[in-house]
Design an enzyme around this catalytic site. Structure first.
Site, PDB file in Angstrom:
ATOM      1  N   SER A 102       7.412  12.217  -4.129  1.00 17.64           N
ATOM      2  CA  SER A 102       7.715  12.046  -3.016  1.00 17.64           C
ATOM      3  C   SER A 102       6.876  11.257  -2.281  1.00 17.64           C
ATOM      4  O   SER A 102       6.148  10.993  -2.605  1.00 17.64           O
ATOM      5  CB  SER A 102       7.799  13.437  -1.861  1.00 17.64           C
ATOM      6  OG  SER A 102       8.837  14.043  -2.135  1.00 17.64           O
ATOM      7  N   GLN A 103       7.226  10.125  -1.523  1.00 16.56           N
ATOM      8  CA  GLN A 103       6.392   9.521  -0.529  1.00 16.56           C
ATOM      9  C   GLN A 103       5.108  10.228   0.262  1.00 16.56           C
ATOM     10  O   GLN A 103       4.752  11.459   0.398  1.00 16.56           O
ATOM     11  CB  GLN A 103       6.628   9.304   0.474  1.00 16.56           C
ATOM     12  CG  GLN A 103       6.441   7.909   1.103  1.00 16.56           C
ATOM     13  CD  GLN A 103       6.632   7.328   2.453  1.00 16.56           C
ATOM     14  OE1 GLN A 103       7.876   8.261   3.419  1.00 16.56           O
ATOM     15  NE2 GLN A 103       6.644   6.654   3.370  1.00 16.56           N
TER      16      GLN A 103
END
Lengths: 245, 807
Positions: free
Chosen positions: A94-95
């Site tokens: 994920s970011q």
């Protein structure tokens, strides 16, 4: 107001101290500058989009973790960019901002227990371990699970319990848990997971297609055993403005 | 040597090229699913116009050995159709990552170039034929367009029999067949060799050459990555590849909208995928209702709390979970409507032992039909009409369907559903929750419009909406909800921790209790939509919520231009904004198409050789040619697309609609083209006829078709053919009339004119969709009529006083 200013100053001081302490302990792997820049970006986004910012301990954990070890070798140069990256087998890491928000939402600390469904690269599990949490993590894709387990062991996160298989039934032997994170998409929240959540415990589920986390669902188990969910957007986009408020 | 125009070769090649275009859409739907694939194909089609520019530039050389070059180009198409796709699908393109990684645009550009080549090859061959046989343009255009019609029909038929990947072999074979037919009169040996190659070659291609390489992120790819998961059954049709997956080790479980308070999840299930995306699940059913208890804990179960042993109509029944839900709630009779017979066929046949053949129960009746058509033809009254999660979450969440017309959720559709409700009956529509709220609020606005249209003075009394964490259910009642019913809704929500969005008399303190949002835009939105400031709310809300209508059936288009600065600002701060991609991708496609078209149209004017050749043409003709063929290319598609959509709704079934309407348009346009050879040069009456018929249809068709939608399918098909025939017949004339006039006076301009028309057709396809979103389909037709007016005015013949060009 003066009191608010004082609180803000304290918060900033705490962030600064945490970052400094993190700097001191971070291994010198030649990526510390990139890591620091990534954390600064995450902190800036949190200031923009979240009323309370992000817990300084979470930011410090991100600052310590060698994220480049969790992405495929060809993407290492992009490891500290504030964006999600593919990690193979149709999965993503994920970011960093989303990782920070999700971890923050769990409100965990040293000694707490956490279950993660969807190990992926192992990055999220390592972030939780950095906070002193006893982490158990399950991954359905066998090669991904093996790679993540090996990576976590190699990086010194041998305390994280890993398992290959079906996350639907949770991991009752390791539970109940203070926190559960379901990073694998699901059409519904598996009832067995809710049963393994402690009273007062929190569960976070990111919702949206890969690379596009559109909302975060937070489930809280209240003292009377009832469940409360909160639907949060990681970014502020108020559909109505001007005159409505 | 025979120098007759290669009509058969043109027809076969045109059939192959059109079939390839349609097949690419299917193939990319399977391996990708994202609109960026649509973007790539729209750019690739510019290859058709680019062929006009290419033949213009190299006209003398290409025409000197026209037959050889035709054969080469057709063979090139056959090879490129397979090879370019095989390379393109293996490029590491990840559409989902494009918002984060600009390098993905470079990969996308490479896909453009690869897909451009087959169309450039095929169109070069066609353009050579038009340029060489200027005196036979009407016959050539007739063969061309007739071939396209047969190609589109043939592809639909082939997709019933073959997997889309296998169909690539057919396209390759058709391309080689066109080359063989063209070569035959000059060289029997070459013709025979190519003919043999056409028959045998494609089938000798190794499976790896046409293997589909699906994105790692598609649901099916993910499901099959689980240990021991395997494909249990598969059926193909033009509506999609339906795949059933069994995963014994890690069972698949699908229960959207399940309450967090539900004690148990679903029983054993098989995963159901259409074109690689989740489309529900087949649930094990052995006649015992107890394992179906989970279906009583979803938002879609709400109407059953208010009804006793109802007669239920399930629209979009799919694999049958809504039918099982009805049975679990003691429905006395269920009519299940599903357009995709492959899904129901799998459930009833291959998976019969597992599914328990739910559609064969004595109290269940299956109808192979599309929702609107079934409703229009039905004379029955239902206690409950269910329309639950008809589109997949991935598509809904990413806004990928923004450009798709949907006639399920228009004001007219809801009105039609309401007409089929028994007194006190309920219409229940369940959709995925998206944040910030979009489709749920638009559905609410559409429901209000439909109720007002039926003369309901207080729509709020006939509406109920509840939401869980990932689904929301809207109920419309034929009548007002009673106090007891509202109490039952409150009790249901309390029991399952669902939130009430709207019931008559709701207080703010009752909303946003269980699935808490920082600000409850669902509640605020429904208040505003029911209040006096509705229009102000619709104007100020950052997503488009205006009710969709049959004239503007773009329910999934939510984008508003004025939000763009804020979205870009969010992106600049590292956030991925809640953007629905469909509309911006359409704009990108349009910008690209216009830019490439302009460059390639102007290119011949910039080069000395062609400037000289053009210079021989009269000045007025040089001015009239681009205006005329641009107007025709734009106008033809701007008439065809709205009427295609209008008749698609009328015929209801997507396959009948595509086959009947497209084939009628192309066959009658082909006949019109042939007929145009008999007309005097400069004849204007076809333009007047097009304008008259199109405008008449704009006014007359919507009410006429709505009134006749209940007719038997055979009558509807006949009526469609009869209505399309005169319009299409006239539409087939202006292009060959104009091109023949150009060929007679300045042959060098023929390929240029042909190319301009090709570019305009691609631009028009995109522009017609864009304008239909904003203006509605009727106004797009009016704009097309104006374009035909311009074309008539700028017909490429010598007007009195026109000066010839310098020699």
């Amino acid at each position: 107001m003066p009191m608010q200013c004082w609180q803000t100053s304290c918060r900033w001081l705490a962030v600064a101290l945490a970052l400094l302490s993190a700097l001191a302990v971070a291994a010198d792997d030649g990526m510390s500058t990139e890591r620091r820049a990534m954390v600064a970006t995450v902190a800036a986004m949190a200031r923009d989009f979240r009323a309370g910012g992000i817990d300084a301990r979470v930011l410090a954990a991100l600052e310590r973790l060698p994220r480049h070890e969790f992405v495929p070798a060809p993407l290492r140069a992009s490891a500290y960019e504030n964006r999600p990256l593919p990690v193979g087998y149709g999965q993503t890491i994920s970011q960093p901002y989303i990782v920070a928000v999700m971890t923050d939402l769990l409100r965990v600390g040293a000694g707490d227990t956490a279950l993660e469904i969807g190990t992926g690269s192992g990055y999220q599990a390592a972030v939780l371990a950095e906070l002193g949490v006893k982490v158990s993590t399950i991954e359905i894709v066998e090669p991904l699970a093996r790679e993540a387990a090996e990576r976590l062991r190699r990086l010194g996160y041998g305390g994280i319990a890993t398992r290959i298989g079906d996350g639907y039934h949770g991991w009752p032997e390791q539970g109940p848990f203070d926190a559960i994170m379901v990073t694998a998409a699901a059409s519904h929240v598996p009832p067995p997971l809710l049963r393994q959540l402690k009273t007062g415990g929190r569960m976070v589920i990111p919702v949206g297609p890969p690379f596009q986390t559109q909302q975060l669902m937070l489930v809280e188990k209240r003292a009377d055993g009832t469940l409360l969910t909160r639907q949060l957007m990681p970014v502020v986009f108020v559909p109505l403005t001007g005159g409505h408020d | 040597m025979s120098e007759r125009p290669p009509l058969a070769a043109v027809a076969v090649l045109s059939a192959a090229a059109l079939a390839y275009e349609l097949l690419l859409l299917r193939l990319f739907a399977i391996i990708q699913w994202h609109l960026f694939a649509y973007l790539a194909i729209s750019v690739a089609l510019l290859g058709i116009g680019a062929a006009g520019s290419l033949v213009t530039l190299a006209r003398r050389r290409l025409l000197a050995a026209w037959r050889r070059n035709f054969v080469l180009a057709a063979t090139g198409f056959a090879i490129a159709a397979v090879a370019c796709f095989a390379v393109a699908e293996r490029l590491p393109f990840n559409a989902l990552e494009i918002a984060w990684n600009p390098r993905q645009f470079a990969v996308l550009a490479a896909i453009y170039v690869l897909l451009f080549l087959p169309f450039l090859s095929a169109a070069t061959a066609l353009c050579i034929a038009y340029s060489r046989f200027g005196g036979a343009i009407a016959q050539l255009y007739g063969a061309d367009i007739l071939g396209a019609g047969v190609g589109s029909l043939g592809l639909l038929a082939a997709l019933f029999l073959l997997h889309p990947a296998e169909t690539l072999r057919l396209i390759c074979g058709l391309g080689l067949a066109a080359a063989a037919i063209a070569a035959w009169p000059a060289s029997r040996r070459l013709g025979s060799t190519l003919g043999l190659l056409a028959l045998a070659g494609p089938w000798l291609l190794p499976a790896a050459a046409i293997e589909l390489v699906s994105s790692d992120y598609k649901d099916l790819s993910q499901a099959l990555r689980v240990k021991e998961a395997r494909v249990l059954a598969q059926r193909v049709s033009p509506l999609g590849v339906v795949t059933v997956v069994a995963s014994p080790l890690v069972p698949l479980r699908h229960a959207p909208g399940l309450s967090l308070n539900a004690g148990d999840g679903p029983p054993a299930q098989l995963g159901l995928f259409i074109d690689g995306q989740t489309a529900g699940a087949v649930t094990r059913f052995d006649g015992a209702l107890a394992p179906l208890a989970y279906l009583t804990h979803t938002t879609a179960a709400l109407p059953y709390r208010l009804l006793q042993r109802p007669r239920v109509l399930v629209l979009g029944a799919g694999a049958g979970s809504d039918v099982l839900q009805a049975m679990a709630h003691g429905a006395r009779w269920v009519d299940a409507v599903e357009a995709n017979s492959q899904i129901t066929g799998l459930v009833q046949e291959e998976l019969a032992d597992f599914s328990g053949r739910p559609y064969s129960r004595p109290d269940v009746h299956l109808h192979a039909a599309e929702a609107r058509g079934f409703i229009a033809a039905s004379r029955d009254d239902f206690d409950l009409i269910q329309l639950a999660l008809v589109d997949a979450f991935g598509v809904s969440a990413a806004g990928l369907g923004a450009l798709n017309e949907s006639h399920l959720y228009t004001v007219e559709a809801l009105d039609a559903y309401l007409q089929r409700l028994a007194p006190g009956g309920l219409l229940a529509i369940t959709r995925w929750v998206s944040l910030p709220p979009r489709d749920s609020l638009r559905l609410f606005a559409t429901a209000i419009a439909a109720l007002e249209r039926r003369g309901v003075a207080e729509p709020g009394r006939s509406l109920v909406m509840v939401r869980g964490w990932n689904t929301a259910t809207l109920m419309l009642k034929n009548g007002a909800f009673s106090a007891a019913e509202i109490a039952a809704v409150r009790s249901f929500c309390r029991q399952h921790s669902f939130d009430i969005v709207h019931v008559h008399g709701i207080a703010a303190a009752e909303a946003n209790l269980y699935n808490v949002q920082e600000r409850d835009d669902f509640f605020d939105g429904t208040r505003a939509l029911l209040g006096p400031a509705r229009q102000d709310f619709l104007d100020r809300y950052k997503f488009e919520l205006t009710p969709a209508t049959d004239d503007r059936p773009y329910f999934f288009h939510f984008f508003k231009w004025w939000t763009l600065p804020e979205l870009l600002d969010l992106r600049s701060r590292g956030a991925l904004p809640p953007l629905d991609w469909g509309y911006p991708v359409l704009i990108m496609a349009l910008c690209q198409a216009v830019t490439v078209s302009l460059l390639l149209i102007l290119l011949p004017l910039a080069l000395a050789d062609t400037r000289l050749a053009f210079g021989a043409a009269p000045t007025a003709l040089r001015r009239r040619v681009p205006v005329y063929f641009l107007a025709l290319g734009l106008g033809f598609m701007a008439i065809e697309i709205p009427f295609l959509q209008r008749f698609s709704l009328f015929l209801s079934h997507p396959l009948y609609a595509a086959a009947v309407v497209l084939a009628s348009f192309l066959v009658f346009a082909g006949l019109g083209a042939r007929f145009s050879a008999r007309l005097a040069p400069g004849t204007r009456w076809p333009f007047v006829a097009i304008a008259g018929i199109a405008l008449l249809y704009v006014v007359v068709l919507p009410p006429l078709l709505a009134a006749l939608m209940g007719l038997a399918q055979a009558w509807k098909i006949l009526l469609t053919v009869l209505l399309v025939a005169p319009l299409a017949f006239c539409l087939g004339m202006p292009f060959p009339l104009g091109l023949a006039a150009v060929a007679g006076r300045a042959a060098a301009l023929v390929p240029w004119a042909w190319g301009i028309n090709g570019f305009a057709s691609v631009v028009a396809t995109l522009l017609a969709t864009l304008l239909a979103i904003h203006w509605g389909q009727s106004l797009v037709v009016v704009a097309a009529v104006l374009l035909y007016g311009i074309a008539a005015w700028q017909f490429p013949q010598q007007a009195p006083g026109d000066a010839p060009g310098p020699a």
